[in-house]
Motif scaffolding. Sequence first.
Motif, PDB file in Angstrom:
ATOM      1  N   THR A 121     -16.608 -10.759  21.906  1.00 17.45           N
ATOM      2  CA  THR A 121     -15.713  -9.644  22.217  1.00 17.45           C
ATOM      3  C   THR A 121     -16.446  -8.694  23.164  1.00 17.45           C
ATOM      4  O   THR A 121     -17.604  -8.909  23.504  1.00 17.45           O
ATOM      5  CB  THR A 121     -15.312  -8.897  20.932  1.00 17.45           C
ATOM      6  OG1 THR A 121     -16.504  -8.416  20.287  1.00 17.45           O
ATOM      7  CG2 THR A 121     -14.559  -9.820  19.992  1.00 17.45           C
TER       8      THR A 121
ATOM      9  N   ALA B  98     -20.004 -13.797  19.601  1.00 26.68           N
ATOM     10  CA  ALA B  98     -18.947 -14.127  18.638  1.00 26.68           C
ATOM     11  C   ALA B  98     -19.491 -14.020  17.218  1.00 26.68           C
ATOM     12  O   ALA B  98     -20.676 -14.243  16.971  1.00 26.68           O
ATOM     13  CB  ALA B  98     -18.453 -15.550  18.890  1.00 26.68           C
TER      14      ALA B  98
ATOM     15  N   ALA C 170     -12.810 -18.330  21.015  1.00 23.13           N
ATOM     16  CA  ALA C 170     -13.435 -17.117  21.535  1.00 23.13           C
ATOM     17  C   ALA C 170     -14.934 -17.175  21.368  1.00 23.13           C
ATOM     18  O   ALA C 170     -15.433 -17.599  20.328  1.00 23.13           O
ATOM     19  CB  ALA C 170     -12.885 -15.889  20.820  1.00 23.13           C
TER      20      ALA C 170
ATOM     21  N   ASP D 269      -9.622 -17.598  16.153  1.00 29.13           N
ATOM     22  CA  ASP D 269     -10.753 -17.184  16.988  1.00 29.13           C
ATOM     23  C   ASP D 269     -11.615 -18.356  17.411  1.00 29.13           C
ATOM     24  O   ASP D 269     -12.683 -18.172  17.977  1.00 29.13           O
ATOM     25  CB  ASP D 269     -11.647 -16.194  16.221  1.00 29.13           C
ATOM     26  CG  ASP D 269     -10.992 -14.829  16.087  1.00 29.13           C
ATOM     27  OD1 ASP D 269     -10.092 -14.556  16.896  1.00 29.13           O
ATOM     28  OD2 ASP D 269     -11.404 -14.068  15.197  1.00 29.13           O
TER      29      ASP D 269
ATOM     30  N   PRO E 299     -12.015  -3.890  20.524  1.00 34.08           N
ATOM     31  CA  PRO E 299     -12.428  -4.913  19.546  1.00 34.08           C
ATOM     32  C   PRO E 299     -11.646  -6.217  19.656  1.00 34.08           C
ATOM     33  O   PRO E 299     -12.158  -7.283  19.310  1.00 34.08           O
ATOM     34  CB  PRO E 299     -12.163  -4.227  18.196  1.00 34.08           C
ATOM     35  CG  PRO E 299     -12.143  -2.769  18.499  1.00 34.08           C
ATOM     36  CD  PRO E 299     -11.622  -2.628  19.885  1.00 34.08           C
ATOM     37  N   ASP E 300     -10.419  -6.149  20.152  1.00 34.55           N
ATOM     38  CA  ASP E 300      -9.602  -7.362  20.231  1.00 34.55           C
ATOM     39  C   ASP E 300      -9.759  -8.100  21.561  1.00 34.55           C
ATOM     40  O   ASP E 300      -9.107  -9.129  21.776  1.00 34.55           O
ATOM     41  CB  ASP E 300      -8.117  -7.012  20.038  1.00 34.55           C
ATOM     42  CG  ASP E 300      -7.850  -6.445  18.650  1.00 34.55           C
ATOM     43  OD1 ASP E 300      -8.581  -6.836  17.719  1.00 34.55           O
ATOM     44  OD2 ASP E 300      -6.938  -5.609  18.523  1.00 34.55           O
ATOM     45  N   THR E 301     -10.596  -7.561  22.443  1.00 33.78           N
ATOM     46  CA  THR E 301     -10.794  -8.203  23.744  1.00 33.78           C
ATOM     47  C   THR E 301     -11.659  -9.435  23.569  1.00 33.78           C
ATOM     48  O   THR E 301     -12.785  -9.356  23.067  1.00 33.78           O
ATOM     49  CB  THR E 301     -11.481  -7.227  24.725  1.00 33.78           C
ATOM     50  OG1 THR E 301     -10.746  -6.007  24.780  1.00 33.78           O
ATOM     51  CG2 THR E 301     -11.567  -7.832  26.121  1.00 33.78           C
ATOM     52  N   ARG E 302     -11.144 -10.575  23.963  1.00 37.54           N
ATOM     53  CA  ARG E 302     -11.856 -11.837  23.758  1.00 37.54           C
ATOM     54  C   ARG E 302     -12.417 -12.336  25.075  1.00 37.54           C
ATOM     55  O   ARG E 302     -11.752 -12.332  26.107  1.00 37.54           O
ATOM     56  CB  ARG E 302     -10.908 -12.886  23.160  1.00 37.54           C
ATOM     57  CG  ARG E 302     -10.385 -12.492  21.783  1.00 37.54           C
ATOM     58  CD  ARG E 302      -9.187 -13.329  21.396  1.00 37.54           C
ATOM     59  NE  ARG E 302      -9.509 -14.759  21.440  1.00 37.54           N
ATOM     60  CZ  ARG E 302      -8.636 -15.693  21.781  1.00 37.54           C
ATOM     61  NH1 ARG E 302      -7.412 -15.351  22.137  1.00 37.54           N
ATOM     62  NH2 ARG E 302      -8.990 -16.975  21.769  1.00 37.54           N
TER      63      ARG E 302
ATOM     64  N   GLN F  33      -6.151 -13.510  27.895  1.00 42.12           N
ATOM     65  CA  GLN F  33      -6.300 -12.055  27.995  1.00 42.12           C
ATOM     66  C   GLN F  33      -5.955 -11.537  29.392  1.00 42.12           C
ATOM     67  O   GLN F  33      -5.747 -10.336  29.575  1.00 42.12           O
ATOM     68  CB  GLN F  33      -7.749 -11.662  27.679  1.00 42.12           C
ATOM     69  CG  GLN F  33      -8.137 -11.879  26.230  1.00 42.12           C
ATOM     70  CD  GLN F  33      -7.866 -10.652  25.399  1.00 42.12           C
ATOM     71  OE1 GLN F  33      -8.758  -9.996  24.916  1.00 42.12           O
ATOM     72  NE2 GLN F  33      -6.605 -10.330  25.212  1.00 42.12           N
TER      73      GLN F  33
ATOM     74  N   SER G  10     -16.736  -4.378  24.661  1.00 45.14           N
ATOM     75  CA  SER G  10     -16.428  -2.956  24.499  1.00 45.14           C
ATOM     76  C   SER G  10     -17.053  -2.195  25.664  1.00 45.14           C
ATOM     77  O   SER G  10     -17.808  -2.764  26.456  1.00 45.14           O
ATOM     78  CB  SER G  10     -16.973  -2.435  23.164  1.00 45.14           C
ATOM     79  OG  SER G  10     -18.384  -2.639  23.110  1.00 45.14           O
TER      80      SER G  10
END
Length: 485
Positions: free
Chosen positions: A107, A93, A104, A101, A41-44, A55, A109
């Motif tokens: 994200t 986004a 960004a 953010d 979830p925190d991967t931008r 990142q 997954s």
Amino acid sequence: MSGDRPTLPPVRLNSEAELARDALSAPLLARAVRLARWAGPDTRVGAGGELVEEQLPAAAAALGLGDDQDGPAYASEAWRVAVDTGLVEVEDAPEHPGEGDEDAEGTASAGDNLSVLTSGSPHDVLAIWLDAFDVVFADATAPMIDDFADLVGEDGEIDFERLEWDPEEEADFLEGVLGNLYLLTVSEGGAPEGPVPLPALAASMIVPDDMGEPTDDILEQVSDAMMRLDDQFRLLEPIGLVEYEPVDEALMAEVGDEPAPPVDDEDVSRYGMVRLTPLGLYGVRARMLEAGVDAPAVGDLADKGADALLDGIAYFPELSARAETEQWLDRREPADAARELLTAARGGDEGGPLRRLHCQQALALTGASAEPAVREVLPDPELGGLARVWLAERGAPDVPPPSEAMIFWLAIDTIAAQLAVEGDLEELQELVEGLVGQHSGFFDAAWRVEHPATADVLEAMGRLHPDKSTAKEARKAAFKARSRA
């Protein structure tokens, strides 16, 4: 499948299970899988699905490349493969980004294809690997930009014309190189030979076939192509397509902007050596098939009928034809296989003699249980001769002697088949001399044979027989056969 000569020799591929294992162990795909498992979830990601720059260090660390100065570049490349093959799913986004953010775009997954690699079939794994190959191929044909600032015009827009880059031309060139490498790699038996020197591969694309001594301009083009191919094979190696020994860095400095000097056997490896891996053979062939190229593989005919087998192997190299036939026979009972082969071998068309030759060679691979099916065709004027040969070679009892008409028909049919495959000239001459020597008055009987190829065979015998008077007899017999027809 017709009896037309295939564009390429048949290749002997590893099983899909073996190829899938190779695909999963390819360094670039393995990195893509690790990043797909790392994504959360925190991967931008940016607007194009790429990891934002902040990142990349974390992604490199996830790959165990934290201390490698090229780690972020490796991570970026692996991430792109993961996104484009569905190992990672990029999410838009949020409409109301939180604090921090603003830059960004979304994200990411794990995607659905990540589970396919662990629980899917070998075919599913290979489909994902082919997608990854496409990604790397696109990277390999992308323009090389030394200074991006030089491409930005006064209006701030990128001026792509300054690249002097034709994407279609670049793709066609690399496709051609891989096609030539495929052809150079596939040997008589359909298996890979040794590595190919990069100069030879570059020259195969640049130097005209009818050129004697290459000009300085051609040599310079070959040198440029080698340097470009060196970059491209460095990109293609991590996906498992090739094994590559790069061009010696010291040699690059020596060459500079001058044409590459002549290469001798002692230093050829300094100029780069490349070979397709078994997985690479599979991948290049897949692209060829998609482009409509006839690229046969041993085993393609195993589930088809005997007519497709005999036509399909018509111009295969001997070892490949045998391997294909063995796979075909393994899936059938010997007697059923023999009946199907003999039925398919019949016919007075131009391809008939070659079908019967390959039928005879296929029957030689069967056992005694095929004997009843072979005996069934003993009275057949087209198949009776080869049936008697098969039975005699196995020492079978009660083999009826052939009639004179059958002997001569089989002789014409045998030579017609050998002429069709354009076999070894010396062997063909020996066959002709042997047949004429075994039968007194051979040509007096041969011109009367009711076979579509009689006149053509007799004309060929006139060309092949070393004795002038015998050759003249053959030509006279051919004329009589044509007149009779």
